[in-house]
Design a protein around this motif. Structure first.
Motif, short mmCIF file in Angstrom:
data_model
loop_
_atom_site.label_atom_id
_atom_site.label_comp_id
_atom_site.label_asym_id
_atom_site.label_seq_id
_atom_site.Cartn_x
_atom_site.Cartn_y
_atom_site.Cartn_z
N ALA A 1 33.78 -12.12 50.76
CA ALA A 1 32.28 -12.39 50.56
C ALA A 1 31.71 -11.12 49.73
O ALA A 1 31.79 -9.93 50.31
CB ALA A 1 31.31 -12.46 51.73
N PRO A 2 31.09 -11.36 48.65
CA PRO A 2 30.43 -10.29 47.95
C PRO A 2 29.54 -9.18 48.73
O PRO A 2 29.57 -7.91 48.62
CB PRO A 2 29.60 -10.85 46.91
CG PRO A 2 30.19 -11.98 46.63
CD PRO A 2 30.93 -12.44 47.97
N SER A 3 28.88 -9.47 49.76
CA SER A 3 28.16 -8.71 50.54
C SER A 3 28.92 -7.81 51.41
O SER A 3 28.54 -6.68 51.82
CB SER A 3 27.09 -9.53 51.45
OG SER A 3 28.02 -10.39 52.32
N TYR B 1 28.07 -21.02 40.92
CA TYR B 1 28.85 -19.81 41.79
C TYR B 1 27.77 -18.62 41.95
O TYR B 1 27.60 -18.25 42.95
CB TYR B 1 30.20 -19.17 41.31
CG TYR B 1 30.73 -18.27 42.06
CD1 TYR B 1 31.06 -18.11 43.15
CD2 TYR B 1 30.99 -16.89 41.20
CE1 TYR B 1 31.84 -17.15 44.05
CE2 TYR B 1 31.49 -16.04 41.79
CZ TYR B 1 31.76 -15.99 43.25
OH TYR B 1 32.29 -15.01 43.95
N MET C 1 25.21 -16.98 45.35
CA MET C 1 24.87 -15.82 45.70
C MET C 1 23.55 -15.19 45.42
O MET C 1 23.01 -14.66 46.42
CB MET C 1 25.87 -14.77 44.76
CG MET C 1 27.27 -15.00 45.07
SD MET C 1 28.26 -13.67 44.29
CE MET C 1 28.40 -14.47 42.46
N GLU D 1 21.16 -16.32 48.43
CA GLU D 1 21.42 -15.50 49.80
C GLU D 1 20.70 -14.26 49.34
O GLU D 1 20.11 -13.77 50.60
CB GLU D 1 22.84 -15.31 49.72
CG GLU D 1 23.58 -16.25 50.81
CD GLU D 1 24.72 -16.15 50.98
OE1 GLU D 1 25.30 -14.79 51.13
OE2 GLU D 1 25.70 -17.01 51.11
N ASP E 1 30.07 -11.78 40.35
CA ASP E 1 29.97 -11.06 41.31
C ASP E 1 29.41 -9.83 41.02
O ASP E 1 28.56 -9.29 41.85
CB ASP E 1 31.43 -10.67 41.74
CG ASP E 1 32.20 -11.82 42.56
OD1 ASP E 1 31.50 -12.61 43.04
OD2 ASP E 1 33.41 -11.63 42.62
N ALA F 1 25.49 -10.42 40.75
CA ALA F 1 25.10 -10.42 42.00
C ALA F 1 24.85 -8.96 42.83
O ALA F 1 23.99 -8.68 43.31
CB ALA F 1 25.90 -11.37 42.97
N GLU F 2 26.05 -8.39 42.57
CA GLU F 2 26.15 -6.94 43.06
C GLU F 2 25.00 -5.95 42.56
O GLU F 2 24.40 -5.31 43.11
CB GLU F 2 27.53 -6.51 42.93
CG GLU F 2 28.05 -5.03 43.14
CD GLU F 2 27.39 -4.44 44.70
OE1 GLU F 2 26.89 -5.27 45.60
OE2 GLU F 2 27.23 -3.20 44.48
N ARG G 1 21.85 -6.68 44.05
CA ARG G 1 21.88 -6.27 45.38
C ARG G 1 21.47 -4.77 45.55
O ARG G 1 20.78 -4.10 46.09
CB ARG G 1 22.95 -6.52 46.09
CG ARG G 1 23.20 -7.82 47.06
CD ARG G 1 24.74 -7.71 47.68
NE ARG G 1 25.04 -9.09 47.61
CZ ARG G 1 25.92 -9.39 46.76
NH1 ARG G 1 26.71 -8.60 46.11
NH2 ARG G 1 26.51 -10.75 46.63
#
Ligand SMILES: *Cc1c(COP(=O)(O)O)cnc(C)c1O
Length: 457
Positions: free
Chosen positions: A29-31, A316, A320, A323, A438, A441-442, A445
Motif C-alpha cells: 500500500a502506498p501509505s 487506480y 488513492m 483516501e 503512485d 499520490a505520494e 501526501r
C-alpha cells in the motif's frame, strides 16, 4: 543536473536510493511505502519546493505517440503527390471510419475543432440576433465561433460537482431569442445528455455537442457527438486523437453533412464526380488535407487501447486520492458510462492542506515532478466579449438595452469558484505506469504532511 546538485549538498539523502533499489513491491500500500520511506530516509522528506528531493525524477509519457505506421501513412501521401482534399481518398476513408466509431450517421472532416463548430453553426443558420447558450468553463473557441456568427453567447453556470454545464440552471437563461445550445463534454466526461436533450426539445433548440475533448466517451452506452444536431471534434495536437490540427463534424443525416460540406468548401456543392464549380452558397475553405486524414487513420488504431489505459490509471489514482482527501476527482453523471479522460479534473480543498493556497500547492506539485495546471479562467469575464460588443458590427445589430441586459445576466458564481478550485492533470499523464500514479499520490501526501511548513516558506 540541478537535482544531482541537491543530492550532493545532502549526502545523507537516501530516499531516492531507496526507491531506486527496487525493493518496494508494487503490491505494498502506498501509505505504508510513504511511512517506510520517511523512516528510512530521515530528513529527506522535505518538499522539493523548499529544497528536498522530488518524488518523481523521470517524466510522464510524452505526446504524441507514434511509430513507423504513422510515418508510413504520411510518407505514402507525400510520395503519392495527392495532398489536398479534391478527389480525396484518405480523408474520405477517415470520415467513414470516424462516423462508424462515433456511432454517427455521417461525418465531415475539417481543418480544426474551431472550424467544425463554426461550420455547424452556419449550417444550422445561426446568425445575427440569435442567442446560443454555452458554458463558461471551456475553451475560448466555443465562444468565438458564436461571436463569429454575430450571435450572442449566453453563459449558464457550472455544476461544481462535475465541472460540466449545470442543466438545472438552463430555464433561467432561455429567452425567445435562444436558437441553440452548445454544451461541452468537458475533460472527456459527459454533460447531462438527457437533461439537455429534453430542455432543447421543449424550447425547440438545436444542440451542437462540443466533443472536442471526448473521443470515445459514452452516455448510456452511446458515443458522444451522436446525440445532437451536430457533434464537433478536434484533432489539435493536445487532443486524444491528434493530427497536429484538424476537426470533424458528426451529423444525424447525410443531408446535414452536405450542407456542412458546401460551407467548408467555398460554397461549392459536392457531386458524384467531385463538386460543382459554381457557387451555391457563401462559404470558406476549412478543408482537411490528405496528410492529416492519413495520419488520423493511423493514429486511430491506438485510440481504444490508450483510452482503456487512461481509464485504468484514473480509477487506480482516484482510489488513492479518495483516501488522502483534499484533492478530489470531479464526479460524473450517472448516465456517463465511459469517460474519455482528456483531462483528469480535481477539486482542491485548501482546508485539507492547512490552508495552503491552490497556487502554492500547484507549485509544490510541479517541484515534485508532477505537472499540474489550474485549468480555465472565467471566460465570461474576459475582455474580448465587451470589445466584441463595442465593435461596429455588434453595435449595428444589438441595442444598448439588450447588451446591458446581457451584462446584468452574466453572473456565474459557481463557475468562479470552480475556476479557483480546479487542478488538472493532462491525458498523457494517465498513459504512464502504475508507478507514475503512485508518485502522484505520494507527492500529494508529502505536500499535505508539510503543508503548514510550505505555508510559511
Ligand atoms: C480544443 C477545443 C476546441 C477547439 O479545437 P481546435 O482544434 O483547437 O480548434 C473547442 N472546444 C473545446 C472544448 C476544445 O477543447
Amino acid at each position: 543536473m540541478e537535482r544531482d546538485e541537491k543530492k550532493a549538498i545532502c549526502p545523507g539523502f537516501t530516499r531516492r536510493h531507496f526507491l531506486g533499489t527496487g525493493t518496494v513491491a508494487g503490491s505494498v500500500a502506498p501509505s505504508i511505502i510513504a511511512t517506510a520511506e520517511v523512516a528510512r530516509a530521515g530528513v529527506s522528506d522535505k518538499p522539493a519546493l523548499v529544497g528536498g528531493a522530488p518524488v518523481k525524477s523521470n517524466t510522464f509519457p510524452g505526446w504524441p505517440v507514434f511509430d513507423a505506421s504513422d510515418e508510413n501513412a504520411v510518407a505514402d501521401v507525400v510520395r503519392g503527390g495527392h495532398w489536398g482534399r479534391g478527389g480525396s481518398k484518405k480523408v474520405l476513408a477517415f470520415e467513414q471510419q470516424f462516423a462508424q466509431l462515433m456511432n454517427g450517421k455521417a461525418c465531415l472532416a475539417t481543418s480544426s475543432g474551431t472550424t467544425a463548430l463554426f461550420v455547424a453553426l452556419n449550417a444550422l443558420e445561426i446568425g445575427p440576433g440569435d442567442e446560443v447558450i454555452v458554458p463558461p468553463y471551456t475553451f475560448v473557441a466555443c465562444v468565438n465561433v458564436i461571436l463569429g456568427c454575430h450571435a450572442l453567447p449566453v453563459f449558464v453556470d457550472t455544476d461544481p460537482r462535475t465541472f460540466q454545464l449545470d442543466a438545472t440552471k438552463l430555464e433561467s437563461v432561455v429567452t425567445e431569442r435562444t436558437r441553440a445550445i452548445m454544451p461541452v463534454h468537458l475533460g472527456g466526461a459527459t454533460f447531462d445528455v438527457d437533461a439537455i436533450q429534453s430542455f432543447a426539445r421543449k424550447h425547440n433548440l438545436a444542440v451542437i455537442e462540443d466533443s472536442c475533448q471526448s473521443h470515445l466517451a459514452e452516455w448510456k452506452g452511446k458515443r458522444t457527438g451522436s446525440f445532437g444536431s451536430a457533434g464537433c471534434f478536434s484533432f489539435q495536437a493536445s487532443k486524444n486523437l491528434n493530427s497536429g490540427e484538424g476537426g470533424a463534424i458528426i451529423g444525424p443525416s447525410q443531408e446535414f453533412i452536405e450542407k456542412c460540406y458546401t460551407f467548408h468548401n467555398n460554397g461549392r456543392v459536392r457531386t458524384q464526380a467531385g463538386y460543382d464549380f459554381s457557387y451555391a452558397h457563401r462559404g470558406f475553405n476549412f478543408r482537411m488535407t490528405e496528410l492529416q486524414g492519413s495520419l488520423l487513420a493511423a493514429q486511430m488504431a491506438r485510440l481504444e487501447s490508450q483510452s482503456v489505459k487512461r481509464t485504468e490509471n484514473a480509477h487506480y489514482l482516484t482510489g488513492m486520492l479518495k483516501e488522502i482527501g483534499g484533492l478530489m476527482p470531479v464526479e460524473t453523471y450517472e448516465g456517463c458510462t465511459r469517460n474519455a479522460y482528456h483531462l483528469y479534473m480535481l477539486r482542491y480543498d485548501a482546508q485539507k492542506f492547512s490552508g495552503l493556497p491552490r497556487d502554492k500547492f500547484m507549485k509544490a506539485m510541479d517541484a515534485e515532478g508532477i505537472p499540474v495546471s489550474g485549468g480555465y479562467y472565467p471566460l465570461n469575464k474576459e475582455r474580448f466579449l465587451k470589445n466584441s460588443f463595442a465593435s461596429r458590427g455588434f453595435q449595428a445589430i444589438y441595442s444598448k438595452e439588450r447588451l446591458a441586459k446581457w451584462e446584468d445576466a452574466n453572473h456565474t458564481p459557481a463557475n468562479d469558484r470552480v475556476c479557483a478550485q480546479a487542478v488538472w492533470l493532462t491525458q498523457n499523464t494517465l498513459l504512464g505506469a502504475r508507478r507514475d500514479m503512485d508518485q502522484i499520490a505520494e507527492a500529494t501526501r508529502k505536500i499535505q504532511r508539510h503543508a503548514s511548513d510550505l505555508l510559511k516558506a
